[in-house]
Design a protein around this motif. Sequence first.
Motif, PDB file in Angstrom:
ATOM      1  N   ARG A 547       0.805  -1.100  -0.081  1.00  0.00           N
ATOM      2  CA  ARG A 547       0.059   0.153  -0.102  1.00  0.00           C
ATOM      3  C   ARG A 547       0.878   1.331  -0.117  1.00  0.00           C
ATOM      4  O   ARG A 547       1.766   1.460   0.741  1.00  0.00           O
ATOM      5  N   HIS A 548       0.701   2.178  -0.977  1.00  0.00           N
ATOM      6  CA  HIS A 548       1.327   3.420  -0.961  1.00  0.00           C
ATOM      7  C   HIS A 548       0.638   4.043   0.124  1.00  0.00           C
ATOM      8  O   HIS A 548      -0.244   4.259   0.259  1.00  0.00           O
ATOM      9  N   PRO A 549       1.496   5.036   0.725  1.00  0.00           N
ATOM     10  CA  PRO A 549       1.067   6.049   1.733  1.00  0.00           C
ATOM     11  C   PRO A 549       0.011   7.135   1.255  1.00  0.00           C
ATOM     12  O   PRO A 549      -0.671   7.573   2.079  1.00  0.00           O
ATOM     13  N   ARG A 550       0.239   7.531   0.272  1.00  0.00           N
ATOM     14  CA  ARG A 550      -0.740   8.378  -0.370  1.00  0.00           C
ATOM     15  C   ARG A 550      -1.824   7.799  -1.396  1.00  0.00           C
ATOM     16  O   ARG A 550      -3.214   8.248  -0.912  1.00  0.00           O
ATOM     17  N   ASN A 551      -1.800   6.775  -2.261  1.00  0.00           N
ATOM     18  CA  ASN A 551      -2.812   6.473  -3.103  1.00  0.00           C
ATOM     19  C   ASN A 551      -2.099   5.316  -3.529  1.00  0.00           C
ATOM     20  O   ASN A 551      -1.170   5.154  -4.194  1.00  0.00           O
ATOM     21  N   GLY A 552      -3.103   4.510  -3.834  1.00  0.00           N
ATOM     22  CA  GLY A 552      -2.699   3.193  -4.704  1.00  0.00           C
ATOM     23  C   GLY A 552      -2.399   1.826  -3.750  1.00  0.00           C
ATOM     24  O   GLY A 552      -1.731   2.097  -2.766  1.00  0.00           O
ATOM     25  N   GLU A 553      -2.891   0.751  -4.341  1.00  0.00           N
ATOM     26  CA  GLU A 553      -2.497  -0.569  -3.903  1.00  0.00           C
ATOM     27  C   GLU A 553      -2.136  -1.727  -4.485  1.00  0.00           C
ATOM     28  O   GLU A 553      -2.873  -1.827  -5.514  1.00  0.00           O
ATOM     29  N   LEU A 554      -1.182  -2.426  -4.512  1.00  0.00           N
ATOM     30  CA  LEU A 554      -1.070  -3.546  -5.181  1.00  0.00           C
ATOM     31  C   LEU A 554      -1.069  -4.740  -4.765  1.00  0.00           C
ATOM     32  O   LEU A 554      -0.688  -4.811  -3.466  1.00  0.00           O
ATOM     33  N   LEU A 555      -1.884  -5.798  -5.034  1.00  0.00           N
ATOM     34  CA  LEU A 555      -2.313  -6.861  -4.563  1.00  0.00           C
ATOM     35  C   LEU A 555      -1.841  -8.100  -5.445  1.00  0.00           C
ATOM     36  O   LEU A 555      -2.296  -8.031  -6.582  1.00  0.00           O
ATOM     37  N   LEU A 556      -1.116  -9.024  -4.900  1.00  0.00           N
ATOM     38  CA  LEU A 556      -0.500 -10.173  -5.794  1.00  0.00           C
ATOM     39  C   LEU A 556      -0.994 -11.370  -5.123  1.00  0.00           C
ATOM     40  O   LEU A 556      -0.887 -11.607  -3.777  1.00  0.00           O
ATOM     41  N   GLU A 557      -1.685 -12.303  -5.769  1.00  0.00           N
ATOM     42  CA  GLU A 557      -2.266 -13.663  -5.236  1.00  0.00           C
ATOM     43  C   GLU A 557      -1.817 -14.618  -6.223  1.00  0.00           C
ATOM     44  O   GLU A 557      -1.681 -14.508  -7.294  1.00  0.00           O
ATOM     45  N   ALA A 558      -1.615 -15.877  -5.418  1.00  0.00           N
ATOM     46  CA  ALA A 558      -1.276 -17.026  -5.951  1.00  0.00           C
ATOM     47  C   ALA A 558      -1.744 -18.331  -5.242  1.00  0.00           C
ATOM     48  O   ALA A 558      -1.692 -18.260  -4.147  1.00  0.00           O
ATOM     49  N   SER A 559      -1.965 -19.294  -6.162  1.00  0.00           N
ATOM     50  CA  SER A 559      -2.605 -20.539  -5.440  1.00  0.00           C
ATOM     51  C   SER A 559      -2.298 -21.906  -6.395  1.00  0.00           C
ATOM     52  O   SER A 559      -1.934 -21.486  -7.953  1.00  0.00           O
ATOM     53  N   THR A 560      -1.659 -22.831  -5.716  1.00  0.00           N
ATOM     54  CA  THR A 560      -1.370 -24.192  -6.344  1.00  0.00           C
ATOM     55  C   THR A 560      -1.714 -25.116  -5.558  1.00  0.00           C
ATOM     56  O   THR A 560      -1.861 -24.983  -4.579  1.00  0.00           O
ATOM     57  N   GLY A 561      -2.131 -26.232  -6.360  1.00  0.00           N
ATOM     58  CA  GLY A 561      -2.364 -27.454  -5.471  1.00  0.00           C
ATOM     59  C   GLY A 561      -2.287 -28.595  -6.512  1.00  0.00           C
ATOM     60  O   GLY A 561      -2.301 -28.566  -7.939  1.00  0.00           O
ATOM     61  N   ALA A 562      -2.365 -29.865  -5.896  1.00  0.00           N
ATOM     62  CA  ALA A 562      -2.552 -31.177  -6.400  1.00  0.00           C
ATOM     63  C   ALA A 562      -3.441 -32.000  -5.859  1.00  0.00           C
ATOM     64  O   ALA A 562      -3.748 -31.818  -4.827  1.00  0.00           O
ATOM     65  N   ALA A 563      -3.885 -33.201  -6.856  1.00  0.00           N
ATOM     66  CA  ALA A 563      -4.772 -34.204  -5.928  1.00  0.00           C
ATOM     67  C   ALA A 563      -4.076 -35.608  -6.433  1.00  0.00           C
ATOM     68  O   ALA A 563      -4.168 -35.960  -7.344  1.00  0.00           O
TER      69      ALA A 563
END
Length: 694
Positions: A547-563
Amino acid sequence: MGMLAALAAAVLAAAPARAQEPAPEAWNSGRAMELVGRARDRRQQTQADTGMVDYQADARGYIYFYLDRRDTGERTLVKTDQVALEVLWAAPNLAKQRIIGLRDRRDLPTNIQYHQDHLSVVQDNFGDLIRLGDGDEVRDVLHPAAGAAPSIYDYRLADSSSIRLPGVAEPVRVYKLEVRPRDPSVPALVGAVYVDRRAGDIVRMDFTFTPSSYVDRQLDFINIRMENGLYKGRFWLPIQQQVEIRRQLPELGLPAGGMIRGTMRISNYRFNQGLSPSLFRGRRVVSVPQAQREAFAFEEGIDAELREAGLSPATELGEVREQAAELLGRRLLSGLPGSRVDLAGATRTLRYNRAEGLALSAGYRVTPAERTSLALRAGIATATMRPFAEAEAWRGALGDRIGIGGYFRQPRDVGYAPVISGAMNSLSALLAGSDYSDPYYASGGELRAERPLGGWTASAAVRVEKHEQARLASDFSVFGGSFRPVPRIAEGTLTGGTLSLRREAPELVARGLSLGVTVDGGVLDTDFYQKDAAFVRPRVDAAYTLRHPRNGELLLEASTGAALGGVPLQAEWRIGGRGTVPGYEFRGYGGDVYGFGRATFSWNVAHPFIRGRVFGAAGWTGDEFDHDLRRRVVVDGGQAGTLDLIPERGGMASVGAGVGLFYDIIRVDLARGMGRYGRWEVIVEANPTFWDFL
């Protein structure tokens, strides 16, 4: 599977590690009563000490109003206030405070107004009678060091130790006095008073109140911590004060409550300034004109504290309430009724989908003691006229508890994870015939446990449940949309469990990393295949927020799985479309391995009305392991014809942009899949922050 069961049993049996403390003395021992007397005498002597004629100090504080969740621990910030005060005192007991700076920021719409004492400092450890909210919250509760207090309270010397205080370099050696009312039904405080070993002054107080102390029927609890620092070698004066006030409707058990959390820090004491008596005329707390308050030059940003610590249970005073409950023998401390109609969430009360039609339910929750709850919910699906029900019991607090539950025909989803809020899915299904759930029914029971493990939360569940096929039972939609068939599952009885280890970043910190590792599996006793299906599914999830202190937010998401093993149809991974990689057929890709990632950058365009967002996503599914279960195409005339159970394998990628409307509550996105099967997709959704109670 034997290893999974053994690990689950170990977590269920484990007790949280606690530091060993010396056994406390008996209640009202001679030493305890002597310390109470010394504390009472020192309070009176300080007012008469000629070494301190007056003082002036500066105070800075933050007050947060947010929604907290009973069942998930999530916090949603509504409003932040930042306040600056001049604090004045003169002998024998004159006090004055001036609010010289005050600004706020709203993250959600609200018209909340605070009592003046929520924006000011307690200068005398409350005096002999404790009042909060100008008497509208707590009124005239006797202080444990007041003259008449020994007739109301019990005291116990718990231990002798050193504590660290904010802004104090060296630890302070104190006695810890536990305090409880002789009669728990009367208005009184419950908690601990820390007394200076040398002179008997009160150094710190941690306390909450008995239920009868609360004047406002909507009060759940009030937790308070007051810390003092040593000045001029003999005067203990306020250096930090924290208060938490939680409210909720007394008639209904809602999934979220309103919490006010305030922290005030006092510093820069100047003594014996020769303050004029005229400064103390009128009300104790006054404010400079609004324009002057808003123009005050604060030393820190309004989000400085949140960027460092965030909002989470770890930043709250939960241990104060837990210790108070122990002192009263786990008696219920909440000011709310112990039994209420339970509205666990909008979708659990009222929902619409293609398998149940309109489903209605009602619930009831009983809290017989602190950290103990019992809940029952039952309802009916109107399209099938079949009932459904669930019951659960928990002992402990969220993140450190054990429970048992039973359920009948509870809808489960085939997918990787929820991809839409329940309320929005009901609207989408009812209006347009677009149902973004793929349900089947589960009936059975399970044992559950959660335990803290360092900064992580470990949880385990073991269950036995019957899986039953759901069918297309309702095809009604207002505008005549066509529902998808309900995917086929392998019916049977599952004996299995789940283990998980999670670490959640506090809400609103400048940089936050959340991690989760989950393993689930079991043995499905089924006639769908030629043999039972024994399987295990490991999965890893991660999210990083900047999160930038003035404005803006970067969100990185990842998921992995096996069966691994003999994976039944309902346990295959399925991704694609909204919630994973938008711009593709919904859950059109699947297999025994998957992975996907998503990057989103958002910023305020015209706060609070418009927030912009751009995003990109990529994912992949495949078959990397040999299965001994026979895949097949199923023809089911009750489900609108042929249903191919083998989704696409391979990779996907998409890009998109969107806007968040009115405090980012409603989001509208446009995505385009970039691969062979890519398409345009419009997604309308509520902010995921609210999904748990929608």
